[in-house]
Design a protein around this motif. Structure first.
Motif, PDB file in Angstrom:
ATOM      1  N   ALA A 183      -6.983   6.039   8.355  1.00 23.22           N
ATOM      2  CA  ALA A 183      -6.565   5.475   6.924  1.00 23.22           C
ATOM      3  C   ALA A 183      -6.522   6.654   6.044  1.00 23.22           C
ATOM      4  CB  ALA A 183      -7.503   4.431   6.753  1.00 23.22           C
ATOM      5  N   ALA A 184      -7.873   7.420   6.169  1.00 21.57           N
ATOM      6  CA  ALA A 184      -7.936   8.469   5.100  1.00 21.57           C
ATOM      7  C   ALA A 184      -6.732   9.412   5.060  1.00 21.57           C
ATOM      8  CB  ALA A 184      -9.105   9.153   5.201  1.00 21.57           C
ATOM      9  N   VAL A 185      -6.447   9.769   6.204  1.00 21.68           N
ATOM     10  CA  VAL A 185      -5.388  10.883   6.376  1.00 21.68           C
ATOM     11  C   VAL A 185      -4.127  10.366   5.874  1.00 21.68           C
ATOM     12  CG1 VAL A 185      -3.821  11.951   8.191  1.00 21.68           C
ATOM     13  CG2 VAL A 185      -6.500  11.776   8.641  1.00 21.68           C
ATOM     14  N   GLY A 186      -3.842   9.146   6.064  1.00 13.27           N
ATOM     15  CA  GLY A 186      -2.741   8.246   5.484  1.00 13.27           C
ATOM     16  C   GLY A 186      -2.464   8.431   4.050  1.00 13.27           C
ATOM     17  N   TYR A 187      -3.595   8.259   3.323  1.00 15.96           N
ATOM     18  CA  TYR A 187      -3.583   8.451   1.891  1.00 15.96           C
ATOM     19  C   TYR A 187      -4.014   9.724   1.031  1.00 15.96           C
ATOM     20  CZ  TYR A 187      -8.737   7.556   1.295  1.00 15.96           C
ATOM     21  OH  TYR A 187     -10.109   7.963   1.722  1.00 15.96           O
ATOM     22  N   SER A 188      -4.103  10.755   2.199  1.00 16.38           N
ATOM     23  CA  SER A 188      -4.635  11.996   1.785  1.00 16.38           C
ATOM     24  C   SER A 188      -3.508  12.581   0.827  1.00 16.38           C
ATOM     25  CB  SER A 188      -4.912  12.955   2.877  1.00 16.38           C
ATOM     26  OG  SER A 188      -3.796  13.084   3.585  1.00 16.38           O
ATOM     27  N   GLY A 189      -2.163  12.383   1.092  1.00 15.03           N
ATOM     28  CA  GLY A 189      -1.215  13.183   0.341  1.00 15.03           C
ATOM     29  C   GLY A 189      -0.569  14.302   1.229  1.00 15.03           C
ATOM     30  N   ALA A 190      -1.048  14.371   2.496  1.00 17.91           N
ATOM     31  CA  ALA A 190      -0.556  15.173   3.633  1.00 17.91           C
ATOM     32  C   ALA A 190       0.755  14.551   4.300  1.00 17.91           C
ATOM     33  CB  ALA A 190      -1.688  15.558   4.534  1.00 17.91           C
ATOM     34  N   ARG A 191       1.561  15.266   4.615  1.00 17.43           N
ATOM     35  CA  ARG A 191       2.853  14.709   5.113  1.00 17.43           C
ATOM     36  C   ARG A 191       2.177  14.577   6.661  1.00 17.43           C
ATOM     37  NH1 ARG A 191       6.332  20.089   3.599  1.00 17.43           N
ATOM     38  NH2 ARG A 191       4.040  20.778   3.456  1.00 17.43           N
ATOM     39  N   MET A 192       2.839  13.314   7.014  1.00 21.04           N
ATOM     40  CA  MET A 192       2.119  12.913   8.364  1.00 21.04           C
ATOM     41  C   MET A 192       3.331  11.874   8.828  1.00 21.04           C
ATOM     42  SD  MET A 192       0.465   9.819   8.278  1.00 21.04           S
ATOM     43  CE  MET A 192      -1.084   9.939   9.159  1.00 21.04           C
ATOM     44  N   ASP A 193       3.283  11.700  10.238  1.00 17.86           N
ATOM     45  CA  ASP A 193       3.873  10.610  10.740  1.00 17.86           C
ATOM     46  C   ASP A 193       2.872   9.712  11.580  1.00 17.86           C
ATOM     47  OD1 ASP A 193       5.110   8.914  12.932  1.00 17.86           O
ATOM     48  OD2 ASP A 193       6.452  10.533  13.320  1.00 17.86           O
ATOM     49  N   PRO A 194       2.256   8.357  11.139  1.00 21.58           N
ATOM     50  CA  PRO A 194       1.479   7.590  11.907  1.00 21.58           C
ATOM     51  C   PRO A 194       1.482   7.614  13.069  1.00 21.58           C
ATOM     52  CG  PRO A 194       2.463   6.504   9.841  1.00 21.58           C
ATOM     53  CD  PRO A 194       3.109   7.721  10.094  1.00 21.58           C
ATOM     54  N   GLY A 195       2.806   7.678  13.872  1.00 23.24           N
ATOM     55  CA  GLY A 195       2.955   7.382  15.147  1.00 23.24           C
ATOM     56  C   GLY A 195       2.410   8.634  15.952  1.00 23.24           C
ATOM     57  N   THR A 252       0.835  -1.087   0.086  1.00 19.81           N
ATOM     58  CA  THR A 252       0.309   0.001  -0.011  1.00 19.81           C
ATOM     59  C   THR A 252       0.784   1.157   0.098  1.00 19.81           C
ATOM     60  OG1 THR A 252      -1.623   1.146   1.113  1.00 19.81           O
ATOM     61  CG2 THR A 252      -0.076   0.151   2.708  1.00 19.81           C
ATOM     62  N   THR A 253       0.336   2.351  -0.717  1.00 18.22           N
ATOM     63  CA  THR A 253       0.913   3.485  -0.752  1.00 18.22           C
ATOM     64  C   THR A 253       0.543   4.428   0.659  1.00 18.22           C
ATOM     65  OG1 THR A 253      -0.629   4.590  -2.203  1.00 18.22           O
ATOM     66  CG2 THR A 253       1.063   3.721  -3.043  1.00 18.22           C
ATOM     67  N   ASN A 254      -0.408   3.990   1.358  1.00 15.15           N
ATOM     68  CA  ASN A 254      -1.104   4.777   2.504  1.00 15.15           C
ATOM     69  C   ASN A 254       0.256   5.028   3.511  1.00 15.15           C
ATOM     70  OD1 ASN A 254      -2.324   5.584   4.990  1.00 15.15           O
ATOM     71  ND2 ASN A 254      -4.014   4.691   3.915  1.00 15.15           N
ATOM     72  N   LEU A 255       0.533   6.092   4.037  1.00 21.86           N
ATOM     73  CA  LEU A 255       1.536   6.415   4.946  1.00 21.86           C
ATOM     74  C   LEU A 255       1.183   5.812   6.025  1.00 21.86           C
ATOM     75  CD1 LEU A 255       2.067  10.008   4.389  1.00 21.86           C
ATOM     76  CD2 LEU A 255       3.351   8.179   3.490  1.00 21.86           C
ATOM     77  N   VAL A 256       0.018   5.240   6.416  1.00 22.98           N
ATOM     78  CA  VAL A 256      -0.348   4.514   7.611  1.00 22.98           C
ATOM     79  C   VAL A 256      -0.391   2.809   7.262  1.00 22.98           C
ATOM     80  CG1 VAL A 256      -1.952   4.118   9.597  1.00 22.98           C
ATOM     81  CG2 VAL A 256      -1.752   6.381   8.703  1.00 22.98           C
ATOM     82  N   LYS A 257       0.746   2.263   7.589  1.00 27.93           N
ATOM     83  CA  LYS A 257       0.936   1.068   7.118  1.00 27.93           C
ATOM     84  C   LYS A 257       0.487   0.189   8.389  1.00 27.93           C
ATOM     85  CE  LYS A 257       4.151   1.635   3.222  1.00 27.93           C
ATOM     86  NZ  LYS A 257       3.475   2.876   2.906  1.00 27.93           N
ATOM     87  N   ALA A 258      -0.022  -0.963   8.242  1.00 25.76           N
ATOM     88  CA  ALA A 258      -0.259  -1.870   9.230  1.00 25.76           C
ATOM     89  C   ALA A 258       1.130  -2.521   9.656  1.00 25.76           C
ATOM     90  CB  ALA A 258      -1.091  -2.899   8.804  1.00 25.76           C
ATOM     91  N   ALA A 259       1.172  -3.095  10.925  1.00 22.28           N
ATOM     92  CA  ALA A 259       2.180  -3.800  11.332  1.00 22.28           C
ATOM     93  C   ALA A 259       2.861  -5.048  10.459  1.00 22.28           C
ATOM     94  CB  ALA A 259       2.024  -4.317  12.629  1.00 22.28           C
ATOM     95  N   PRO A 260       1.681  -5.715   9.956  1.00 24.01           N
ATOM     96  CA  PRO A 260       2.266  -6.951   9.121  1.00 24.01           C
ATOM     97  C   PRO A 260       2.785  -6.293   7.665  1.00 24.01           C
ATOM     98  CG  PRO A 260       0.011  -6.867   9.032  1.00 24.01           C
ATOM     99  CD  PRO A 260       0.387  -5.889  10.198  1.00 24.01           C
ATOM    100  N   ALA A 276      -5.556  16.630   4.110  1.00 23.93           N
ATOM    101  CA  ALA A 276      -6.276  15.452   5.171  1.00 23.93           C
ATOM    102  C   ALA A 276      -7.639  15.553   5.316  1.00 23.93           C
ATOM    103  CB  ALA A 276      -5.359  15.814   6.362  1.00 23.93           C
ATOM    104  N   ALA A 277      -8.114  16.932   5.692  1.00 26.17           N
ATOM    105  CA  ALA A 277      -9.594  17.169   5.944  1.00 26.17           C
ATOM    106  C   ALA A 277     -10.338  16.636   4.898  1.00 26.17           C
ATOM    107  CB  ALA A 277      -9.656  18.456   6.422  1.00 26.17           C
ATOM    108  N   MET A 278     -10.073  17.134   3.745  1.00 29.02           N
ATOM    109  CA  MET A 278     -10.787  16.947   2.648  1.00 29.02           C
ATOM    110  C   MET A 278     -10.845  15.247   2.425  1.00 29.02           C
ATOM    111  SD  MET A 278     -12.688  18.976   0.748  1.00 29.02           S
ATOM    112  CE  MET A 278     -12.795  20.826   0.959  1.00 29.02           C
ATOM    113  N   ALA A 279      -9.925  14.599   2.381  1.00 30.90           N
ATOM    114  CA  ALA A 279      -9.836  13.068   2.291  1.00 30.90           C
ATOM    115  C   ALA A 279     -10.696  12.382   3.335  1.00 30.90           C
ATOM    116  CB  ALA A 279      -8.292  12.537   2.426  1.00 30.90           C
ATOM    117  N   VAL A 280     -10.671  12.796   4.593  1.00 32.04           N
ATOM    118  CA  VAL A 280     -11.523  12.273   5.300  1.00 32.04           C
ATOM    119  C   VAL A 280     -13.177  12.609   5.021  1.00 32.04           C
ATOM    120  CG1 VAL A 280     -12.157  12.292   7.896  1.00 32.04           C
ATOM    121  CG2 VAL A 280      -9.973  12.573   7.053  1.00 32.04           C
TER     122      VAL A 280
END
Lengths: 382, 382
Positions: free
Chosen positions: B302-314, A41-49, B276-280
């Motif tokens: 997940a929507a934030v993650g694919y939005s194209g906005a720079r982000m750190d999932p953690g 996936t290109t999603n920045l939020v990637k699952a652990a697996p 990010a807000a628009m993707a959500v």
């Protein structure tokens, strides 16, 4: 007809914790070290697996794939990674292989920890279940899929087998899915990497159900390298397997009542064509019109207009299932709403949009948007 | 409380040709030349009246707005422009003004020619109907709106009145709409241009129902310039009128059962926050979960993650209506699914997503996605 050197198993681990008994933990085992390539996936939020499988793909060899439905193990932080590694360790012991050679795949709800003790306790039984039938694995990864998805092709004496799950969160980059592509053809890691990369561009990256890109998409290709074949022939077989899996996923899209192909041709570039086709394929107004067989072709032209593709409104042509609807940006001569309505009532719909600008072309595969899509995704199961 | 110098009319012209009798042809008349500024759809496919109104806005003065519902006069080519001009000519004669000073606005189905003879024959009656009540005009531009949309504000002794139609094809750039903003405050063309441009960025450009951008969006602002006011005060009044119209449009979104604000803060930039807000806000999985009060917060992340906005999932945090759901990318301590489910059953929902990266912030307004949205947009009315 299955590729040499693989065996398959599935068992119920009640991953959701709802007391369910359907097999939801699946295993593919390779009788020797397999060449492995993954796409993620290109999603920045990637699952652990996904994070673990990305490392494994870089190393390039695997002995097994351990998959579960019902829980994505995403947004679970460090404990999510530890959980996945604990399952890999148990599988490694039971299979007698290096745990790092067991690739984890997960699909399901986000943000919930895996019931890792219950799952681990099932792995010995899962391993003792291994057998020759891949369908048991294909069924174990189903979520809202209504049928298991398996495709096979021959390449010379070698076999390519693909299995995947759909069915929601389907968007390009990649179509949301877990997929495994298994073959016994002799191939190098580098060639396998290249073939799967080329194969997804017009297949998994060309389908869209709802425009959502998941946290868990993985396509993992494995080869046991038993059979020498022509690499071009193998590429064709792998491409066709991946394409057919992508189309099966669209046909089984959540709540889908129609299978729709949208081709944009005559665009300035292939990238323009893809933008326009994706905008039409993701337009809620187009998708609901398709569901209702509403001959409101303006919604198609409007979606092209806001897609970002370069276009001249006065040059657009549209045909639907071979029937000319729009010519030079306005209603085609002799157009009858009733005729279009009739064509839109069919299960298979083929939309061709000509921008009259150049040679760029791209085809997107999608579905309509039905009441059932809303029902499936709105349901809260306590 | 209405601005000086305007009168309003509406009449039934059966624009759809279905024998309907509701007023669907509306008129705003200015008793003297008004300063005029327009904003227009970014869709490359622009309806005939949009093309004409863009020219008029450049010239900067108007005497009247002639609007119809039921037919967008889009994708109608040169005959569409001729039809609009023929209606402007008739209105010019009946009102005793230059036809070029009559601005046409249309909304409705795309690709069908206006029933121009029937409409023209109604214009004399429409002009004789002119009176002091703006609501007759606001009603005449309704399509699937369930109520007319009018907002007023005072700026010193001047009045600002806004009227708009919703309710589908609502996306930024601009929220699909016809809107008129009328005032009697003294203002230059340049100032009016600037004020409406600044006003839509966080209002009409921050709402989304279905992500579709129409061919017909127009916001036209007119001032009869009778009352001298402070320009800052006027800008505040115009901003608030436009914002409240935008929020009314969201609340009346097709099939909407909930009003949802999505704020992204802590983003690298305001542009990242908006992405990010628009993707959500556009995610079908989020919108269907909101409809079903499904506490599946992973769909938001997940929507934030694919939005194209720079982000750190953690680093992601999420609160829903004040309740902390996600902290540092995983489920917040003490989170209870039942609590979130209860909050999602409310009609008003406020989602705040903190990316923990910077100072960028943006708020988007949207709705859930219901069965009724599908019904309204899938219906084929023969």
């Amino acid at each position: 007809m299955t590729p040499r050197g693989f065996s398959y198993g599935a068992i119920s681990a009640d991953v959701k914790g709802t007391g369910g008994t359907r097999p939801d933990l699946g295993l593919v085992f390779c009788d020797r070290e397999a060449v492995a390539s993954g796409l993620f996936t290109t999603n920045l939020v990637k699952a652990a697996p996904v994070l673990i499988a990305m490392e494994q793909s870089r190393r390039g060899t695997l002995r097994a794939v351990l998959a579960n439905a019902g829980n994505a193990n995403a947004c679970t932080g460090e404990s999510g990674v530890a959980d996945a590694r604990s399952l890999m360790a148990e599988a490694g012991i039971c299979l007698g292989v290096d745990p790092d050679q067991v690739s984890p795949l997960s699909t399901g709800v986000i943000g919930v920890n895996l019931p890792v003790d219950r799952m681990r306790s099932k792995i010995a039984g899962l391993v003792s279940n291994l057998g020759p039938d891949p369908e048991v694995f294909a069924r174990s990864i189903m979520t809202t899929d209504t049928y298991p998805k398996l495709v096979t092709r021959k390449a010379g004496e070698a076999v390519v087998l693909g299995m995947a799950k759909g069915a929601g969160m389907i968007a390009p980059d990649m179509a949301t899915t877990l997929a495994v592509v298994l073959t016994d053809a002799v191939i190098s890691k580098q060639d396998l990497d290249n073939i799967i990369k080329r194969s997804i561009e017009k297949t998994f990256n060309a389908v869209t159900i709802d425009g959502d890109t998941s946290t868990n998409d993985v396509l993992m290709a494995l080869s046991t390298c038993y059979v020498t074949v022509n690499t071009d022939e193998l590429e064709t077989a792998i491409f066709e397997v991946i394409r057919d899996l992508a189309l099966l996923i669209v046909r089984d899209g959540e709540g889908a009542t129609k299978f729709v192909s949208i081709t944009v041709q005559g665009a300035f570039s292939a990238a323009d064509a893809k933008k326009a086709a994706m905008a039409v394929g993701n337009s809620l107004l187009v998708k609901t019109a398709l569901f209702g067989a509403d001959p409101n072709w303006g919604r198609i032209v409007a979606a092209v207009g806001y897609s970002g593709a370069r276009m001249d409104p006065g040059k657009v042509g549209v045909t639907v299932s071979g029937y000319r609807v729009v010519f030079s940006g306005t209603e085609a001569e002799g157009f009858r709403e009733e005729t279009l309505h009739g064509l839109l009532r069919e299960k298979d719909i083929d939309i061709v949009i000509d921008l009259g600008q150049g040679a760029g072309e791209f085809t997107v595969y999608t579905t309509d948007l039905s009441y059932d899509y809303v029902r499936i995704n709105a349901e809260y199961r306590t």
